[in-house]
Design a protein around this motif. Structure first.
Motif, PDB file in Angstrom:
ATOM      1  N   LEU A 158      -5.417  -8.933   8.801  1.00  0.00           N
ATOM      2  CA  LEU A 158      -4.484  -8.276   9.720  1.00  0.00           C
ATOM      3  C   LEU A 158      -5.159  -7.150  10.484  1.00  0.00           C
ATOM      4  O   LEU A 158      -4.900  -6.935  11.669  1.00  0.00           O
ATOM      5  CB  LEU A 158      -3.282  -7.721   8.951  1.00  0.00           C
ATOM      6  N   LEU A 159      -6.046  -6.429   9.801  1.00  0.00           N
ATOM      7  CA  LEU A 159      -6.757  -5.350  10.491  1.00  0.00           C
ATOM      8  C   LEU A 159      -7.579  -5.901  11.648  1.00  0.00           C
ATOM      9  O   LEU A 159      -7.734  -5.247  12.675  1.00  0.00           O
ATOM     10  CB  LEU A 159      -7.648  -4.595   9.508  1.00  0.00           C
ATOM     11  N   MET A 189       2.616  -3.883  14.620  1.00  0.00           N
ATOM     12  CA  MET A 189       1.212  -3.852  14.270  1.00  0.00           C
ATOM     13  C   MET A 189       0.323  -4.164  15.459  1.00  0.00           C
ATOM     14  O   MET A 189      -0.764  -3.615  15.595  1.00  0.00           O
ATOM     15  CB  MET A 189       0.931  -4.852  13.143  1.00  0.00           C
ATOM     16  N   LEU A 190       0.783  -5.052  16.335  1.00  0.00           N
ATOM     17  CA  LEU A 190      -0.092  -5.490  17.417  1.00  0.00           C
ATOM     18  C   LEU A 190       0.144  -4.757  18.728  1.00  0.00           C
ATOM     19  O   LEU A 190      -0.773  -4.622  19.535  1.00  0.00           O
ATOM     20  CB  LEU A 190       0.063  -7.000  17.626  1.00  0.00           C
ATOM     21  N   VAL A 238      -5.233 -10.410   2.733  1.00  0.00           N
ATOM     22  CA  VAL A 238      -4.351 -10.468   3.905  1.00  0.00           C
ATOM     23  C   VAL A 238      -4.568  -9.236   4.780  1.00  0.00           C
ATOM     24  O   VAL A 238      -4.671  -9.318   6.005  1.00  0.00           O
ATOM     25  CB  VAL A 238      -2.871 -10.570   3.467  1.00  0.00           C
ATOM     26  N   GLY A 239      -4.681  -8.081   4.131  1.00  0.00           N
ATOM     27  CA  GLY A 239      -4.857  -6.850   4.889  1.00  0.00           C
ATOM     28  C   GLY A 239      -6.102  -6.875   5.747  1.00  0.00           C
ATOM     29  O   GLY A 239      -6.090  -6.445   6.899  1.00  0.00           O
ATOM     30  N   THR A 259       1.730   1.120  13.761  1.00  0.00           N
ATOM     31  CA  THR A 259       0.763   0.063  13.427  1.00  0.00           C
ATOM     32  C   THR A 259       0.631  -0.089  11.925  1.00  0.00           C
ATOM     33  O   THR A 259       0.691  -1.197  11.388  1.00  0.00           O
ATOM     34  CB  THR A 259      -0.613   0.407  13.997  1.00  0.00           C
ATOM     35  N   PHE A 284       1.738  -3.144   9.492  1.00  0.00           N
ATOM     36  CA  PHE A 284       0.698  -3.747   8.655  1.00  0.00           C
ATOM     37  C   PHE A 284       1.159  -3.807   7.194  1.00  0.00           C
ATOM     38  O   PHE A 284       1.094  -4.844   6.530  1.00  0.00           O
ATOM     39  CB  PHE A 284      -0.562  -2.898   8.821  1.00  0.00           C
ATOM     40  N   THR A 330       2.543 -11.154   0.507  1.00  0.00           N
ATOM     41  CA  THR A 330       1.868 -11.342  -0.771  1.00  0.00           C
ATOM     42  C   THR A 330       2.679 -10.953  -1.992  1.00  0.00           C
ATOM     43  O   THR A 330       2.298 -11.309  -3.097  1.00  0.00           O
ATOM     44  CB  THR A 330       0.574 -10.517  -0.813  1.00  0.00           C
ATOM     45  N   PHE A 357       0.863  -1.184   0.000  1.00  0.00           N
ATOM     46  CA  PHE A 357       0.000   0.000   0.000  1.00  0.00           C
ATOM     47  C   PHE A 357       0.893   1.225   0.000  1.00  0.00           C
ATOM     48  O   PHE A 357       1.322   1.706   1.041  1.00  0.00           O
ATOM     49  CB  PHE A 357      -0.915  -0.019   1.240  1.00  0.00           C
ATOM     50  N   PHE A 412      -6.365  -6.067  19.302  1.00  0.00           N
ATOM     51  CA  PHE A 412      -5.422  -5.651  20.335  1.00  0.00           C
ATOM     52  C   PHE A 412      -5.789  -4.289  20.899  1.00  0.00           C
ATOM     53  O   PHE A 412      -5.607  -4.035  22.090  1.00  0.00           O
ATOM     54  CB  PHE A 412      -3.994  -5.659  19.781  1.00  0.00           C
ATOM     55  N   VAL A 422       1.886  -7.269   4.902  1.00  0.00           N
ATOM     56  CA  VAL A 422       1.168  -7.567   3.662  1.00  0.00           C
ATOM     57  C   VAL A 422       2.152  -7.650   2.504  1.00  0.00           C
ATOM     58  O   VAL A 422       2.074  -8.551   1.661  1.00  0.00           O
ATOM     59  CB  VAL A 422       0.098  -6.501   3.373  1.00  0.00           C
ATOM     60  N   PRO A 482      -1.374  -0.567  18.958  1.00  0.00           N
ATOM     61  CA  PRO A 482      -2.764  -0.242  19.310  1.00  0.00           C
ATOM     62  C   PRO A 482      -2.997  -0.196  20.815  1.00  0.00           C
ATOM     63  O   PRO A 482      -3.827   0.587  21.291  1.00  0.00           O
ATOM     64  CB  PRO A 482      -3.575  -1.369  18.673  1.00  0.00           C
ATOM     65  N   MET A 483      -2.271  -1.013  21.571  1.00  0.00           N
ATOM     66  CA  MET A 483      -2.486  -0.980  23.015  1.00  0.00           C
ATOM     67  C   MET A 483      -1.944   0.311  23.602  1.00  0.00           C
ATOM     68  O   MET A 483      -2.510   0.863  24.549  1.00  0.00           O
ATOM     69  CB  MET A 483      -1.830  -2.197  23.668  1.00  0.00           C
ATOM     70  N   GLY A 526      -6.681  -8.297  13.519  1.00  0.00           N
ATOM     71  CA  GLY A 526      -5.728  -8.447  14.616  1.00  0.00           C
ATOM     72  C   GLY A 526      -5.441  -7.120  15.289  1.00  0.00           C
ATOM     73  O   GLY A 526      -5.439  -7.008  16.517  1.00  0.00           O
ATOM     74  N   THR A 527      -5.218  -6.111  14.466  1.00  0.00           N
ATOM     75  CA  THR A 527      -4.909  -4.789  15.013  1.00  0.00           C
ATOM     76  C   THR A 527      -6.023  -4.289  15.903  1.00  0.00           C
ATOM     77  O   THR A 527      -5.801  -3.830  17.029  1.00  0.00           O
ATOM     78  CB  THR A 527      -4.724  -3.783  13.871  1.00  0.00           C
ATOM     79  N   ALA A 553      -3.339  -8.993  -1.526  1.00  0.00           N
ATOM     80  CA  ALA A 553      -2.944  -8.017  -0.513  1.00  0.00           C
ATOM     81  C   ALA A 553      -4.157  -7.557   0.280  1.00  0.00           C
ATOM     82  O   ALA A 553      -4.090  -7.394   1.499  1.00  0.00           O
ATOM     83  CB  ALA A 553      -2.247  -6.827  -1.171  1.00  0.00           C
ATOM     84  N   ILE A 554      -5.254  -7.376  -0.401  1.00  0.00           N
ATOM     85  CA  ILE A 554      -6.464  -6.933   0.290  1.00  0.00           C
ATOM     86  C   ILE A 554      -6.975  -8.021   1.217  1.00  0.00           C
ATOM     87  O   ILE A 554      -7.399  -7.760   2.349  1.00  0.00           O
ATOM     88  CB  ILE A 554      -7.528  -6.506  -0.724  1.00  0.00           C
TER      89      ILE A 554
END
Lengths: 289, 635, 210
Positions: free
Chosen positions: C31-32, B294-295, C27-28, B256, B260, B268, B196, C38, B264, B298-299, C34-35, C24-25
Motif C-alpha cells: 500500500l505504501l 490513502m491515494l 499488505v502495508g 493518508t 492506510f 488482514t 497499526f 500518487f 490494512v 498525497p497529491m 501506492g501512496t 499486515a506488514i
C-alpha cells in the motif's frame, strides 16, 4: 406480537400500487408547473441566444429531475405513513426481504438511460453554440454569425479588482465600461493580468475564467437592447466582492458612436498601452507579493 | 500469551502525572520547536527582501520551519518518537502494544494505543473544531446581513470564509471515520485493534496540530483564497497562507495514514468467518473511503509543497509569467478535491445504511448493490475532477467526457438510495433520533444530488459555477448528508462508547430544529445562485438583501440547535449520567453484544462469524441482551 | 450475527491469531508503494503539463541544464542499493543484514550527492517551470528516501540484535519474532525497489527528456 392495524397483513403489491398512483398524480400536478410556470423564468433569462439555450437546458433538466425527486419524496412519505411502528414498546421485526433483483434491474436500466440521455443532450447543447462558457484558447463550438448581424471581438482584461475591455478592431482602445451592439456575434477573449478571475455576464449567459497567461474564448450572440451585470465569479483577493460593473447591449449606431467617443477619451492611454495581444505578461519579469 | 498487560507500577498521582509524554509536554515542546524553527529560518534568509511578505515583516521560510519544528516538537512531547528511536536501536517490532488499565480522563491527553480511547479523542477533537468552524459560519452570515454595512474588514471576512471551509473540510474528512471507524471497525471484524495502533494515535494528534496551526493564520494576516487555495493568489497572499498550507498538508498526512491503517486492518485482521461478503456495510463504507483517503491525499500534499516552494524558494510552479501555470494547481488540487468530497460522502452512506436496518427491523435491502454502489463511487470519483474547471479554459474537447463521467457517478449514488429506500419497504419503522437523522439524510442528499446533476451539465454550469448555487449544492450533500449522518452516529453509538444515554427529547428538539433551519438556510441559496450572486463576496445586489437576511437568521437557528445538542451532551454525559443498557436499540450487530463500557481487550474470545450481518426478520421475538459481565470492565 | 464473542468474567483472554502481524506488514508495504506513487504522480504531471504549456516561453529561462554526471551517479547509487537489498531479501540464505547496511549507505551517499549537486548547479530554482519541477521533485524525493532508508535501517538493527542475542526472545506478542522480522525485511525491500523505480523515472524525465 402486536399487529399494526391492517397494513402489514396486506400484500406488498397493494402498497406498490398506492405509491405509483400517488407519484403519477404528483407528476401530473408538478411537471406542468415546472415546465410552463417555472420554466420560462429560469436563469439566466433570454438576453442572448446562448442564454436562451441555457434556459431550455435548465427546463429539460428540471423536467427530468421533477419525477425523480417526486419519486423519492412520495415513496418516503408513503412508507413513513404506512410502515411506521405504531407500538414501539415492543420490538418486532419486519419481513426479511434482502433485495429484489427485478427492482434492481429496472432501477439500473431507468437511471442509466436517464443519465446517458442527459449527458448526450448536454453535449449536443454545448457543442451547438458553446453555451456562453469559456472554451480555452482553441474553442470548438463557434456559433454562427446571426442573420443580418456581424461579429465583434472584445478582449476582457481582468485584474485585481476591475475588468477592462479592449477592442482590437477599434485601434486597441481599452475602456472600463462595456457596451455591445445588438444582433452581433461577440467573441470574448478573456485573460488576466495577475490571478484567476472569472468574467460572468449574467444576463448574457457568459462565464469565462480569466486565467493569467491564458486566452479563454467565450462566444455570445446578442439579441435586443439589454442591461447586463458583470461580476467576478472567482475569488481573486480582498475586493473580489466589489469587482463588478454593468454593461449594455445597444443598437448598432449607438454602439458605433460610443466606441468612437471612447477612442477619443482614452487616446492618451492607448498610446502607452502594450500592443494588443492575447495574453500579457509583466515586463520585466519579477516577483511581487 | 495475552496481548494486554496490567500495569504493575503504582499509578502516579496529582501533578506528577503531568511529567512524561503527554499533551502538555507536547505543547511545551511544540512551542520550543516553533521558536527554534523560526530562528533557523531567520538565519537562513537573512535580510533578503524577496522572502519577506508585506505583512508584519514576516518571513515565510521562518514561519514554515517554525510550524514544521513545532509539529515535530509536539509529536516528540507526546511520545511518538519513542518507538521509532527504539526500533532504530534494534528493539523488536511490536505492533500489539500494551494498553494499560489506567482509568480516568488523563489517558485522553496522551498517546494511547487503545482504539476505543483514540476514537473518543477523535470525537472530542472533531467536535471541538466542528463547532469552531460552525461559529465562523455564523460570523460569515452576520457579515452578509447587509450588502453595504460591513461588520468585518474585507480581509477578515475572506479569512473567515477560508477558515470555515478549510476547517470543516479538514475536520470532517476524519469526522465520521475518526470516532466511529476507529471504535467500530475492529469490533465489527472481530479484532482487538487497528493494524497499526500507534499510527492510529498519530493520525489523531497530527490532525489536532494542523487545526491549531490553521487557527494561527489570524496572527499572520489571514489568507484570501478560501479553502481551495487557488494559485497564484496564494503565492501573492499574506503570510497567513503558510498556515493554510501547513494545516492542509498535515490534514493530508493524517488522511493518508488513516486510510492506510484502515485498509490494512480490514484486509488482514478479519476474524474467522468474516468474509468480504459478510462485512457490515459501515465497514465497506470505511474501506472504500480509505482507498480514496490513502491515494488522493498525497497529491494534495504535493500540490501544497509546490505552493510552499513558490512562496519560499521562489520557484514558478504556479506563476505563469515565469513558466508555471495556474491550471497546474487547479488540476492537482481537484484530482485530490473530488475524491475528497466522496471521502466526505461515503462514510455517511455507510452509517445511514448501517443504522436503517436496526430501526426498520429488516435486513439491509440490496447489500450487494450497496457495496457495488460504494465501490463504483470510489472508482468513478477519480475521473470527474475537471467538472470544477468547465469554464476555466481547459481543453474544450474534454468537457463532454467529464460531463458524462460526472453524470455517471450519480448511478452508484442511486444504488445507495435504492438500498436505503428498499430497507424501508414493509418495515416496522421506529422513529428514534438516529433514524430521524438517517431519514433526513435521504431527503437532504436528494437535493444535493439533483443539484449536482445540474452542475455537471455544462450549459447549466455556465451560470451556476462560482455562484451560491454551488454553495447550496455542496452544503446539501456535505452538511445535509455527512453532518446529519454524523449526528445519527453520535446518538446511536454514544450509549455504547460512553455508557450513558443521550436524552431523547432533547435529541428530537435538536433534530427538528436543525432539519428545518438547515433547509431554511440552504434552499434559498439555490435561488440566490440562480439569480446571479457569486460566492465569497462581501457585498451583493441590494435586491437580494431580504433573502440574505432570511438565510442568516436561519443559520443562527442552526447554531441554536447545536447549543441544544451541546446542552444534551453536557447534561447527559457529565451531569445526569444515566447508565445505558447494553443494547438499547435492540440491534443485532456485534458491538451491542459486548458489555458497556467495552473492556480494554474488547473480546475475551476472538469471535467466529457465521451469519450475515443483518439477521433481522429471522426471529420475531425481541432481541435478548446476552448475559455478560456487569458494566465496569473486567480484569 | 451469532458471534461467540464474550466469555464469562474472569475467563481466559484468548490471544490473537499470530499470522496477522506479518500479513499486515506485507499488505502495508504494498500500500505504501501506492501512496508514494500518487505523491510523485503530481510531479510527473507537473513536468509534462508545464512542458507542454511552456507559458511565456519560460519552461526554461536562460541556460538550464542539469549536471548529467551527478544525475547518473545518484540514480546508479539508488539503483544498486535497491537491487542488492531486494535480491538478498528474496533469497532464503541471503544476508539481508549486510545487504541492508550497504543499501542504507549507498542511499545516504546518493542523498548527499544530490545536495552537493544543488550547490554545484549553475541554474537556480526560479529559472522557469523545468527548474521548479527539478528542484521540487529531487528535494522531495531525497526526503522521502530518508524515510525509506530509515525503514531499512530498523530491519538491519533488529537483525543485528537478533543475531547478537543468538536466540529468539520472548516478546509481549504471541508471534514468531523471526517471522515478523522477515516480513519487515521483505516489505521494506519491495517498497525500496518500487521507490527507486520512481527515482529512475525521475532521472529519465529530468535528465534525459527535460
Amino acid at each position: 406480537m402486536s399487529e399494526q392495524g391492517g397494513t402489514l397483513n396486506v400484500e406488498g403489491p397493494r402498497h406498490w400500487r398506492n405509491v405509483v398512483v400517488l407519484w403519477l398524480i404528483a407528476n401530473v400536478i408538478m411537471v406542468p408547473i415546472v415546465v410552463f410556470v417555472l420554466g420560462p423564468g429560469l436563469p439566466p433569462g433570454n438576453g442572448s441566444v446562448e442564454a436562451s439555450g441555457q434556459v431550455t437546458d435548465n427546463i429539460v433538466l428540471l423536467s427530468l429531475a421533477t419525477p425523480v425527486a417526486l419519486g423519492v419524496l412520495v415513496y418516503l412519505g408513503y412508507v413513513l405513513w404506512a410502515f411506521r411502528e405504531r407500538t414501539p414498546e415492543v420490538v418486532v421485526d419486519g419481513p426479511p426481504i434482502r433485495g429484489n433483483s427485478s427492482v434492481q434491474f429496472w432501477w439500473l436500466i431507468v437511471t442509466t438511460t436517464l443519465v446517458l440521455f442527459l449527458a448526450g443532450y448536454g453535449t449536443v447543447r454545448l457543442l451547438a453554440d458553446g453555451s456562453g462558457g469559456g472554451q480555452g484558447p482553441n474553442p470548438i463550438a463557434r456559433p454562427a454569425v446571426p442573420a443580418g448581424g456581424s461579429r465583434l471581438v472584445v478582449q476582457v482584461v481582468a485584474q485585481q479588482w476591475q475588468f477592462n475591455y479592449r477592442f482590437p478592431g477599434y485601434g486597441g482602445v481599452e475602456t472600463n465600461q462595456i457596451e455591445l451592439p445588438e444582433n452581433t456575434l461577440v467573441q470574448f477573449n478573456v485573460t488576466s493580468l495577475d490571478v484567476i478571475h472569472s468574467f460572468w455576464a449574467y444576463e448574457l449567459g457568459v462565464k469565462a475564467d480569466a486565467n493569467p497567461g491564458v486566452n479563454n474564448v467565450a462566444y455570445v450572440t446578442t439579441k435586443g437592447p439589454l442591461i447586463f451585470h458583470v461580476r467576478c465569479a472567482e475569488l481573486c483577493g480582498v475586493w473580489h466582492g466589489y469587482m463588478f460593473n454593468q454593461g449594455r447591449v445597444v443598437p448598432k449606431a449607438q454602439f458605433a458612436a460610443w466606441i468612437a467617443q471612447q477612442r477619443v477619451k482614452f487616446a492618451p492611454a492607448t498610446k502607452t498601452l502594450p500592443p494588443y495581444s492575447k495574453t500579457y505578461f509583466p515586463e520585466p519579469l519579477r516577483r511581487g507579493g | 500469551m495475552s496481548a494486554i498487560a496490567v500495569s504493575t507500577t503504582a499509578p502516579r498521582s496529582g501533578w506528577r502525572k503531568l511529567i512524561g509524554f503527554n499533551m502538555l509536554t507536547g505543547i511545551l515542546l511544540g512551542i520550543v520547536g516553533w521558536y527554534v524553527g523560526h530562528w533557523i529560518g531567520d538565519r537562513i534568509t537573512g535580510a533578503n527582501l524577496a522572502y519577506f511578505s508585506a505583512e508584519a515583516g514576516e518571513n515565510d521560510i521562518a514561519i514554515m520551519l517554525g510550524y514544521f519544528l513545532g509539529v515535530v516538537g509536539f509529536l516528540v512531547g507526546l511520545g511518538f518518537a519513542n518507538y521509532p528511536i527504539k526500533r532504530l536501536l534494534g528493539h523488536p517490532p511490536s505492533l500489539a502494544e500494551h494498553e494499560s488499565e489506567e482509568e480516568g480522563v488523563f489517558r485522553y491527553f496522551t498517546l494511547s494505543t487503545d482504539h476505543k480511547v483514540v476514537a473518543k479523542q477523535y470525537m472530542v477533537g472533531i467536535g471541538l473544531f466542528f463547532f469552531v468552524a460552525g461559529l465562523n459560519a455564523m460570523l460569515i452570515r452576520t457579515e452578509l446581513l447587509q450588502p453595504d454595512v460591513h461588520v468585518f474588514g474585507a480581509n477578515q471576512y475572506l479569512t473567515l470564509v477560508g477558515m470555515h471551509g478549510s476547517m470543516m473540510m479538514g475536520t470532517m474528512t476524519s469526522g465520521l471515520l475518526g470516532p466511529f471507524a476507529t471504535f467500530l471497525v475492529p469490533l465489527m471484524i472481530g479484532s482487538r485493534r487497528m493494524a497499526f495502533s500507534r499510527l492510529s494515535a498519530f493520525t489523531f494528534w497530527v490532525l489536532m496540530a494542523g487545526e491549531v496551526i490553521l487557527l494561527t493564520t489570524i496572527f499572520f494576516g489571514g489568507f484570501q483564497t478560501g479553502w481551495t487555495g487557488y494559485q497564484p493568489l496564494g503565492a501573492q497572499g499574506t503570510a497567513g497562507y503558510d498556515a493554510y498550507i501547513c494545516f492542509f498538508a498535515l490534514v493530508g498526512l493524517s488522511m493518508t495514514l488513516f486510510g492506510f491503517n484502515l485498509i490494512v486492518t480490514i484486509t488482514t485482521m478479519r476474524a474467522r468467518g468474516m468474509t468480504w461478503s459478510r462485512l457490515p456495510i459501515f465497514v465497506w463504507g470505511a474501506y472504500t473511503t480509505a482507498w480514496l483517503m490513502m491515494l488522493a491525499a498525497p497529491m494534495l500534499i504535493a500540490a501544497l509543497l509546490m505552493a510552499a516552494m513558490d512562496r519560499t524558494v521562489q520557484t514558478a510552479f504556479y506563476i505563469p509569467g515565469q513558466g508555471g501555470s495556474a491550471y497546474l494547481f487547479q488540476n492537482l488540487f481537484w484530482v485530490f478535491g473530488h475524491p475528497e468530497v466522496y471521502i466526505l460522502a461515503l462514510p455517511g452512506m455507510g452509517i445511514v445504511l448501517e443504522l436503517m436496518p436496526v430501526f426498520s427491523r429488516k435486513p439491509l435491502w440490496g447489500y450487494r448493490l450497496a457495496v457495488a454502489g460504494m465501490l463504483g463511487i470510489a472508482f468513478l470519483s477519480w475521473f470527474v475532477w475537471q467538472h470544477h474547471l468547465f469554464v476555466s479554459g481547459i481543453n474544450a474537447d474534454l468537457r463532454p467526457f467529464y460531463m458524462l463521467s460526472t453524470e455517471l457517478i450519480s448511478l452508484p449514488t442511486g444504488f445507495i438510495f435504492l438500498c436505503a429506500l428498499g430497507t424501508l419497504w414493509r418495515a416496522r419503522i421506529r422513529l428514534t433520533v438516529p433514524m430521524l437523522f438517517c431519514l433526513a439524510w435521504i431527503f437532504n442528499f436528494l437535493w444535493g444530488g439533483i443539484s449536482g446533476v445540474f452542475n455537471s451539465d455544462v450549459p447549466s454550469d455556465v451560470t451556476t459555477h462560482g455562484s451560491f448555487f454551488v454553495m447550496a449544492h455542496f452544503h446539501y450533500t456535505i452538511m445535509g448528508g455527512l453532518v446529519f449522518a454524523f449526528f445519527a452516529a453520535i446518538y446511536y453509538w454514544v450509549p455504547k462508547m460512553y455508557g450513558y444515554n443521550l436524552n431523547e427529547r432533547l435529541g428530537k428538539i435538536h433534530f427538528w430544529t436543525l432539519f428545518i433551519a438547515f433547509n431554511s438556510t440552504f434552499a434559498p441559496l439555490f435561488a440566490l445562485g440562480f439569480m446571479g450572486m457569486p460566492r465569497r463576496v462581501v457585498t451583493y445586489n441590494p435586491a437580494w438583501q431580504g433573502l440574505n437576511i432570511w438565510v442568516s437568521i436561519s443559520a443562527y437557528v442552526i447554531g441554536l440547535s447545536m447549543l441544544v445538542f451541546l446542552f444534551n451532551v453536557v447534561w447527559s454525559l457529565l451531569i445526569k449520567r444515566e447508565p445505558a443498557a447494553i443494547n438499547p436499540w435492540h440491534a443485532k450487530s456485534i458491538e451491542w453484544t459486548l458489555p458497556t463500557p467495552v473492556p480494554v481487550q474488547d473480546f475475551d474470545r476472538i469471535p467466529v462469524f457465521d451469519a450475515d450481518p443483518y439477521p433481522y426478520g429471522v426471529e420475531p421475538a425481541p432481541a435478548r441482551a446476552p448475559t455478560l459481565a456487569p458494566a465496569g470492565g473486567s480484569a | 450475527m451469532e458471534a461467540s464473542a464474550s466469555a464469562p468474567v474472569g475467563g481466559h483472554i484468548e490471544p490473537e491469531p499470530p499470522e496477522w502481524q506479518p500479513r499486515a506488514i506485507w499488505v502495508g508495504g504494498r500500500l505504501l508503494c501506492g501512496t508514494i506513487s500518487f505523491f510523485f504522480l503530481s510531479f510527473v504531471f507537473a513536468f509534462f503539463y508545464l512542458k507542454a504549456l511552456d507559458t511565456n516561453h519560460s519552461w526554461k529561462i536562460g541556460r538550464v541544464v542539469p549536471d548529467g554526471g551527478f544525475g547518473i551517479a545518484i540514480a546508479a547509487l539508488f539503483l544498486f542499493s535497491a537491487v542488492i537489498y531486494r535480491l538478498a531479501a528474496r533469497r532464503p540464505a541471503g544476508d539481508s543484514m549486510a545487504a541492508g547496511m550497504i543499501a542504507v549507505l549507498m542511499g545516504l551517499a546518493a542523498i548527499i550527492l544530490q545536495f552537493v549537486e544543488y550547490i554545484v548547479l549553475d541554474f537556480g530554482a526560479s529559472q522557469g517551470g523545468y527548474a521548479a519541477v527539478f528542484f521540487g521533485w529531487t528535494a522531495t524525493y531525497a526526503i522521502a528516501a530518508l524515510m525509506g532508508l530509515y525503514w531499512i535501517e530498523i530491519q538491519v538493527a533488529s537483525l543485528w540484535r537478533v543475531r547478537r542475542e543468538g536466540k529468539m526472545r520472548e516478546t509481549e506478542v504471541p508471534t514468531s519474532e523471526t517471522a515478523l522480522l522477515l516480513a519487515g525485511v521483505e516489505a521494506s525491500s519491495f517498497y525500496w525497489a518500487f521507490f527507486v523505480a520512481i527515482g529512475v523515472l525521475a532521472y529519465i524525465l529530468l535528465y534525459l527528456v527535460g
